[in-house]
Design a protein around this motif. Structure first.
Motif, PDB file in Angstrom:
ATOM      1  N   ILE A 187      38.005  51.896  30.750  1.00 16.87           N
ATOM      2  CA  ILE A 187      36.587  52.104  31.034  1.00 16.87           C
ATOM      3  C   ILE A 187      36.174  51.677  32.438  1.00 16.87           C
ATOM      4  O   ILE A 187      35.133  52.094  32.930  1.00 16.87           O
ATOM      5  N   GLU A 188      36.996  50.841  33.085  1.00 17.86           N
ATOM      6  CA  GLU A 188      36.699  50.378  34.447  1.00 17.86           C
ATOM      7  C   GLU A 188      38.010  50.256  35.215  1.00 17.86           C
ATOM      8  O   GLU A 188      39.079  50.200  34.630  1.00 17.86           O
ATOM      9  N   SER A 189      37.896  50.148  36.530  1.00 19.80           N
ATOM     10  CA  SER A 189      39.113  50.013  37.332  1.00 19.80           C
ATOM     11  C   SER A 189      39.707  48.614  37.156  1.00 19.80           C
ATOM     12  O   SER A 189      38.992  47.620  37.110  1.00 19.80           O
ATOM     13  N   VAL A 190      41.020  48.581  37.021  1.00 16.42           N
ATOM     14  CA  VAL A 190      41.777  47.333  36.895  1.00 16.42           C
ATOM     15  C   VAL A 190      43.002  47.463  37.782  1.00 16.42           C
ATOM     16  O   VAL A 190      43.645  48.516  37.825  1.00 16.42           O
ATOM     17  N   ASN A 191      43.335  46.409  38.467  1.00 16.23           N
ATOM     18  CA  ASN A 191      44.522  46.367  39.312  1.00 16.23           C
ATOM     19  C   ASN A 191      45.763  46.594  38.433  1.00 16.23           C
ATOM     20  O   ASN A 191      46.028  45.804  37.533  1.00 16.23           O
ATOM     21  N   ASP A 209      49.107  31.276  39.159  1.00 15.44           N
ATOM     22  CA  ASP A 209      49.019  32.736  39.106  1.00 15.44           C
ATOM     23  C   ASP A 209      47.931  33.187  38.134  1.00 15.44           C
ATOM     24  O   ASP A 209      47.240  34.177  38.377  1.00 15.44           O
ATOM     25  N   LEU A 210      47.788  32.478  37.016  1.00 17.57           N
ATOM     26  CA  LEU A 210      46.779  32.864  36.036  1.00 17.57           C
ATOM     27  C   LEU A 210      45.369  32.688  36.584  1.00 17.57           C
ATOM     28  O   LEU A 210      44.473  33.469  36.252  1.00 17.57           O
ATOM     29  N   PHE A 211      45.158  31.702  37.448  1.00 19.10           N
ATOM     30  CA  PHE A 211      43.857  31.601  38.113  1.00 19.10           C
ATOM     31  C   PHE A 211      43.674  32.776  39.066  1.00 19.10           C
ATOM     32  O   PHE A 211      42.581  33.350  39.153  1.00 19.10           O
ATOM     33  N   ASP A 212      44.749  33.138  39.784  1.00 21.78           N
ATOM     34  CA  ASP A 212      44.678  34.337  40.633  1.00 21.78           C
ATOM     35  C   ASP A 212      44.323  35.560  39.794  1.00 21.78           C
ATOM     36  O   ASP A 212      43.495  36.385  40.189  1.00 21.78           O
ATOM     37  N   LEU A 213      44.958  35.682  38.631  1.00 26.46           N
ATOM     38  CA  LEU A 213      44.728  36.823  37.749  1.00 26.46           C
ATOM     39  C   LEU A 213      43.295  36.837  37.236  1.00 26.46           C
ATOM     40  O   LEU A 213      42.652  37.892  37.184  1.00 26.46           O
ATOM     41  N   GLY A 214      42.777  35.682  36.863  1.00 28.47           N
ATOM     42  CA  GLY A 214      41.376  35.614  36.438  1.00 28.47           C
ATOM     43  C   GLY A 214      40.429  36.032  37.556  1.00 28.47           C
ATOM     44  O   GLY A 214      39.461  36.756  37.321  1.00 28.47           O
ATOM     45  N   ALA A 215      40.726  35.588  38.777  1.00 33.24           N
ATOM     46  CA  ALA A 215      39.904  35.987  39.927  1.00 33.24           C
ATOM     47  C   ALA A 215      39.979  37.493  40.145  1.00 33.24           C
ATOM     48  O   ALA A 215      38.977  38.141  40.470  1.00 33.24           O
ATOM     49  N   ASP A 216      41.157  38.061  39.961  1.00 33.94           N
ATOM     50  CA  ASP A 216      41.354  39.509  40.096  1.00 33.94           C
ATOM     51  C   ASP A 216      40.520  40.247  39.055  1.00 33.94           C
ATOM     52  O   ASP A 216      39.738  41.151  39.372  1.00 33.94           O
ATOM     53  N   LEU A 217      40.653  39.860  37.794  1.00 33.12           N
ATOM     54  CA  LEU A 217      39.970  40.573  36.722  1.00 33.12           C
ATOM     55  C   LEU A 217      38.457  40.383  36.744  1.00 33.12           C
ATOM     56  O   LEU A 217      37.718  41.245  36.262  1.00 33.12           O
ATOM     57  N   CYS A 218      37.966  39.281  37.297  1.00 31.07           N
ATOM     58  CA  CYS A 218      36.514  39.072  37.313  1.00 31.07           C
ATOM     59  C   CYS A 218      35.851  39.798  38.484  1.00 31.07           C
ATOM     60  O   CYS A 218      34.632  39.766  38.624  1.00 31.07           O
ATOM     61  N   ARG A 219      36.649  40.485  39.274  1.00 34.10           N
ATOM     62  CA  ARG A 219      36.106  41.204  40.436  1.00 34.10           C
ATOM     63  C   ARG A 219      36.279  42.708  40.222  1.00 34.10           C
ATOM     64  O   ARG A 219      37.358  43.255  40.449  1.00 34.10           O
ATOM     65  N   PRO A 220      35.216  43.399  39.764  1.00 34.47           N
ATOM     66  CA  PRO A 220      35.326  44.844  39.558  1.00 34.47           C
ATOM     67  C   PRO A 220      35.270  45.596  40.884  1.00 34.47           C
ATOM     68  O   PRO A 220      35.191  44.982  41.948  1.00 34.47           O
ATOM     69  N   ASP A 221      35.302  46.898  40.787  1.00 32.91           N
ATOM     70  CA  ASP A 221      35.133  47.779  41.955  1.00 32.91           C
ATOM     71  C   ASP A 221      36.206  47.585  43.007  1.00 32.91           C
ATOM     72  O   ASP A 221      35.923  47.320  44.178  1.00 32.91           O
ATOM     73  N   MET A 222      37.476  47.726  42.596  1.00 30.63           N
ATOM     74  CA  MET A 222      38.583  47.579  43.538  1.00 30.63           C
ATOM     75  C   MET A 222      38.428  48.505  44.735  1.00 30.63           C
ATOM     76  O   MET A 222      38.853  48.167  45.836  1.00 30.63           O
ATOM     77  N   GLU A 223      37.830  49.671  44.511  1.00 29.43           N
ATOM     78  CA  GLU A 223      37.673  50.632  45.605  1.00 29.43           C
ATOM     79  C   GLU A 223      36.743  50.103  46.699  1.00 29.43           C
ATOM     80  O   GLU A 223      36.746  50.617  47.817  1.00 29.43           O
TER      81      GLU A 223
END
Length: 190
Positions: free
Chosen positions: A149-153, A66-80
């Protein structure tokens, strides 16, 4: 699929790194600090697993993934822009948060309610899990700071919040279901 045949690329020698969308940012950016600290949590979980066995080790292995999933999530900005991406970005979801909550509830059934704060320690496993807890709290603070300051899931922040709770309860469980917790004695050394 990830293929790493050369570990060093020299592309970060000037103090920048690539995010999951290909954009480049300073290595000291808020986003890199957040997902870098998640990687640090993962390393502390690896240390904990050296002391764990059975269901706890199985849960810790799942958490590492899950923590690798979380790192992948956080390293990808612009959720929109997720819908426009070449491939669907990996995002933490509420199911992963709910699983942590369920595991916390199951572990907590065997524990007496706390009547004092506890100090990190007791068994080796409990001490390692408390280290996981504190590093995950730092990762949470950094993810929350990033979200200003930026979008975060939002599920990513919730996951980190529950994760530190999971480590706390698992640490108590590792101390013979809390009977060997090291209790804080306020003012004991005055």
């Amino acid at each position: 699929m990830v293929v790493l045949n050369k570990i060093y690329t020299k592309t970060g020698d000037a103090g920048e790194t690539a995010l999951g969308n290909g954009s480049r940012v300073a290595k000291h950016s808020a986003r890199v600090n957040a997902y870098g600290t998640v990687d640090e949590v993962n390393s502390t979980v690896g240390l904990s697993r050296l002391q764990a066995e059975g269901d706890v080790d199985t849960s810790l292995a799942r958490i590492q993934n899950d923590l690798f999933d979380l790192g992948a999530d956080l390293c990808r900005p612009d959720m929109e822009k997720d819908a426009d991406a070449e491939y669907a970005p990996l995002r933490i979801n509420d199911t992963q948060v709910a699983r942590l909550e369920s595991e916390i509830d199951a572990m907590n059934v065997n524990l007496e309610p706390l009547r004092s704060f506890i100090l990190p320690g007791g068994s080796a496993l409990a001490a390692h899990l408390h280290l996981c807890r504190t590093v995950s709290r730092r990762a949470e603070r950094l993810a929350v700071e990033l979200s200003t300051i930026e979008s975060v899931n939002p599920a990513a922040v919730k996951y980190l919040n529950r994760l530190s709770d999971w480590f706390f309860v698992a640490g108590r469980m590792a101390n013979n279901n809390g009977t060997e917790d090291v209790l804080w004695v306020p003012g004991a050394n005055r």
